[in-house]
Design a protein around this motif. Structure first.
Motif, PDB file in Angstrom:
ATOM      1  N   CYS A   1     -41.064  49.345 -15.662  1.00 50.28           N
ATOM      2  CA  CYS A   1     -42.470  49.131 -15.341  1.00 50.28           C
ATOM      3  C   CYS A   1     -42.915  47.790 -15.930  1.00 50.28           C
ATOM      4  N   TYR A   2     -44.043  47.315 -15.444  1.00 53.39           N
ATOM      5  CA  TYR A   2     -44.648  46.116 -16.012  1.00 53.39           C
ATOM      6  C   TYR A   2     -45.638  46.540 -17.082  1.00 53.39           C
ATOM      7  N   ASP A   3     -45.665  45.825 -18.201  1.00 58.93           N
ATOM      8  CA  ASP A   3     -46.573  46.158 -19.294  1.00 58.93           C
ATOM      9  C   ASP A   3     -47.706  45.151 -19.354  1.00 58.93           C
ATOM     10  N   HIS A   4     -48.925  45.649 -19.376  1.00 58.90           N
ATOM     11  CA  HIS A   4     -50.120  44.827 -19.578  1.00 58.90           C
ATOM     12  C   HIS A   4     -50.471  44.834 -21.051  1.00 58.90           C
ATOM     13  N   ARG A   5     -50.721  43.723 -21.637  1.00 59.88           N
ATOM     14  CA  ARG A   5     -51.245  43.675 -22.992  1.00 59.88           C
ATOM     15  C   ARG A   5     -52.759  43.500 -22.950  1.00 59.88           C
ATOM     16  N   ASP A   6     -53.274  43.018 -21.811  1.00 61.54           N
ATOM     17  CA  ASP A   6     -54.700  42.761 -21.664  1.00 61.54           C
ATOM     18  C   ASP A   6     -55.081  43.037 -20.208  1.00 61.54           C
ATOM     19  N   TYR A   7     -55.879  44.062 -19.961  1.00 60.67           N
ATOM     20  CA  TYR A   7     -56.273  44.394 -18.596  1.00 60.67           C
ATOM     21  C   TYR A   7     -57.213  43.359 -17.994  1.00 60.67           C
ATOM     22  N   ASN A   8     -57.737  42.446 -18.797  1.00 65.58           N
ATOM     23  CA  ASN A   8     -58.565  41.365 -18.282  1.00 65.58           C
ATOM     24  C   ASN A   8     -57.724  40.333 -17.538  1.00 65.58           C
ATOM     25  N   LYS A   9     -56.419  40.349 -17.754  1.00 63.65           N
ATOM     26  CA  LYS A   9     -55.474  39.442 -17.093  1.00 63.65           C
ATOM     27  C   LYS A   9     -54.464  40.318 -16.343  1.00 63.65           C
ATOM     28  N   PRO A  10     -54.827  40.832 -15.169  1.00 68.00           N
ATOM     29  CA  PRO A  10     -54.007  41.850 -14.506  1.00 68.00           C
ATOM     30  C   PRO A  10     -52.603  41.399 -14.101  1.00 68.00           C
ATOM     31  N   LEU A  11     -52.378  40.114 -13.917  1.00 65.82           N
ATOM     32  CA  LEU A  11     -51.042  39.661 -13.526  1.00 65.82           C
ATOM     33  C   LEU A  11     -50.255  39.055 -14.686  1.00 65.82           C
ATOM     34  N   ASP A  12     -50.801  39.112 -15.879  1.00 61.41           N
ATOM     35  CA  ASP A  12     -50.094  38.652 -17.075  1.00 61.41           C
ATOM     36  C   ASP A  12     -49.320  39.853 -17.632  1.00 61.41           C
ATOM     37  N   VAL A  13     -48.120  40.069 -17.088  1.00 57.81           N
ATOM     38  CA  VAL A  13     -47.326  41.251 -17.407  1.00 57.81           C
ATOM     39  C   VAL A  13     -45.891  40.867 -17.754  1.00 57.81           C
ATOM     40  N   VAL A  14     -45.203  41.786 -18.431  1.00 50.55           N
ATOM     41  CA  VAL A  14     -43.781  41.610 -18.734  1.00 50.55           C
ATOM     42  C   VAL A  14     -43.054  42.907 -18.385  1.00 50.55           C
ATOM     43  N   PRO A  15     -41.792  42.808 -17.934  1.00 53.39           N
ATOM     44  CA  PRO A  15     -41.044  44.017 -17.614  1.00 53.39           C
ATOM     45  C   PRO A  15     -40.554  44.712 -18.880  1.00 53.39           C
ATOM     46  N   VAL A  16     -40.710  46.019 -18.917  1.00 48.87           N
ATOM     47  CA  VAL A  16     -40.246  46.825 -20.052  1.00 48.87           C
ATOM     48  C   VAL A  16     -39.691  48.154 -19.544  1.00 48.87           C
TER      49      VAL A  16
ATOM     50  N   ASN B   1     -61.077  51.919 -18.585  1.00 49.63           N
ATOM     51  CA  ASN B   1     -60.457  50.829 -19.330  1.00 49.63           C
ATOM     52  C   ASN B   1     -59.835  49.755 -18.450  1.00 49.63           C
ATOM     53  N   GLY B   2     -59.812  49.950 -17.133  1.00 49.42           N
ATOM     54  CA  GLY B   2     -59.302  48.931 -16.225  1.00 49.42           C
ATOM     55  C   GLY B   2     -57.839  49.058 -15.877  1.00 49.42           C
ATOM     56  N   ALA B   3     -57.172  50.087 -16.379  1.00 47.77           N
ATOM     57  CA  ALA B   3     -55.732  50.236 -16.150  1.00 47.77           C
ATOM     58  C   ALA B   3     -55.409  50.400 -14.671  1.00 47.77           C
ATOM     59  N   ARG B   4     -56.146  51.252 -13.986  1.00 45.64           N
ATOM     60  CA  ARG B   4     -55.837  51.494 -12.570  1.00 45.64           C
ATOM     61  C   ARG B   4     -55.961  50.226 -11.747  1.00 45.64           C
ATOM     62  N   LYS B   5     -57.005  49.468 -11.966  1.00 51.21           N
ATOM     63  CA  LYS B   5     -57.219  48.239 -11.205  1.00 51.21           C
ATOM     64  C   LYS B   5     -56.109  47.232 -11.504  1.00 51.21           C
ATOM     65  N   ALA B   6     -55.734  47.109 -12.770  1.00 50.14           N
ATOM     66  CA  ALA B   6     -54.683  46.166 -13.150  1.00 50.14           C
ATOM     67  C   ALA B   6     -53.334  46.566 -12.548  1.00 50.14           C
ATOM     68  N   ILE B   7     -53.025  47.862 -12.572  1.00 49.80           N
ATOM     69  CA  ILE B   7     -51.772  48.348 -11.997  1.00 49.80           C
ATOM     70  C   ILE B   7     -51.766  48.116 -10.492  1.00 49.80           C
ATOM     71  N   SER B   8     -52.900  48.313  -9.850  1.00 55.66           N
ATOM     72  CA  SER B   8     -53.027  48.078  -8.415  1.00 55.66           C
ATOM     73  C   SER B   8     -52.797  46.598  -8.089  1.00 55.66           C
ATOM     74  N   GLU B   9     -53.335  45.705  -8.914  1.00 57.58           N
ATOM     75  CA  GLU B   9     -53.153  44.267  -8.695  1.00 57.58           C
ATOM     76  C   GLU B   9     -51.680  43.877  -8.813  1.00 57.58           C
ATOM     77  N   VAL B  10     -50.971  44.469  -9.774  1.00 57.82           N
ATOM     78  CA  VAL B  10     -49.540  44.193  -9.927  1.00 57.82           C
ATOM     79  C   VAL B  10     -48.774  44.701  -8.712  1.00 57.82           C
ATOM     80  N   ALA B  11     -49.100  45.887  -8.234  1.00 60.19           N
ATOM     81  CA  ALA B  11     -48.426  46.442  -7.061  1.00 60.19           C
ATOM     82  C   ALA B  11     -48.632  45.543  -5.836  1.00 60.19           C
ATOM     83  N   LYS B  12     -49.849  45.022  -5.666  1.00 53.68           N
ATOM     84  CA  LYS B  12     -50.127  44.102  -4.556  1.00 53.68           C
ATOM     85  C   LYS B  12     -49.313  42.824  -4.709  1.00 53.68           C
ATOM     86  N   ALA B  13     -49.220  42.312  -5.942  1.00 52.96           N
ATOM     87  CA  ALA B  13     -48.472  41.083  -6.194  1.00 52.96           C
ATOM     88  C   ALA B  13     -46.983  41.283  -5.905  1.00 52.96           C
ATOM     89  N   VAL B  14     -46.447  42.447  -6.219  1.00 50.93           N
ATOM     90  CA  VAL B  14     -45.036  42.735  -5.930  1.00 50.93           C
ATOM     91  C   VAL B  14     -44.830  42.803  -4.419  1.00 50.93           C
TER      92      VAL B  14
END
Length: 110
Positions: A68-83, A33-46
């Motif tokens: 943690c950061y919440d993804h609503r859409d894994y197609n946009k890996p850096l479009d996240v909000v803190p929750v 579903n792309g979760a791992r890649k999206a989480i990895s992209e956020v970690a790199k951005a941090v």
């Protein structure tokens, strides 16, 4: 009664009592579903300072400290909000990666 995996219907062994998937399906689910890649992209951005550490932010839903950061859409890996974890669980799953976007995500932040 032992719980069964929602994906493969095999018995869930060696996991916490509320687990919904067996170890095999859990390991492969993030890849599909792309979760791992999206989480990895956020970690790199941090690490690069593009996103602030979530520990310095508050949950956008309840105001508690962010966990943690919440993804609503894994197609946009850096479009996240803190929750917080509770609100992240309440929000549910994100939109899975589309196949044409998955190849673009391999470029990422390097």
């Amino acid at each position: 009664m032992t719980p069964t995996c929602r994906l493969c219907n095999k018995e869930i062994i060696g996991r916490y009592h509320s687990a919904k998937h067996c170890w095999v399906c859990t390991d492969s689910h993030g890849i599909v579903n792309g979760a791992r890649k999206a989480i990895s992209e956020v970690a790199k951005a941090v690490r690069k300072g593009i996103l602030p550490s979530v520990k310095t932010l508050t949950c956008v839903d309840c105001g508690r400290p962010g966990e943690c950061y919440d993804h609503r859409d894994y197609n946009k890996p850096l479009d996240v909000v803190p929750v917080c974890r509770k609100c992240n669980f309440r929000r549910g799953s994100a939109i899975p990666v589309k196949k044409d976007v998955a190849s673009e995500m391999n470029v990422g932040l390097r």
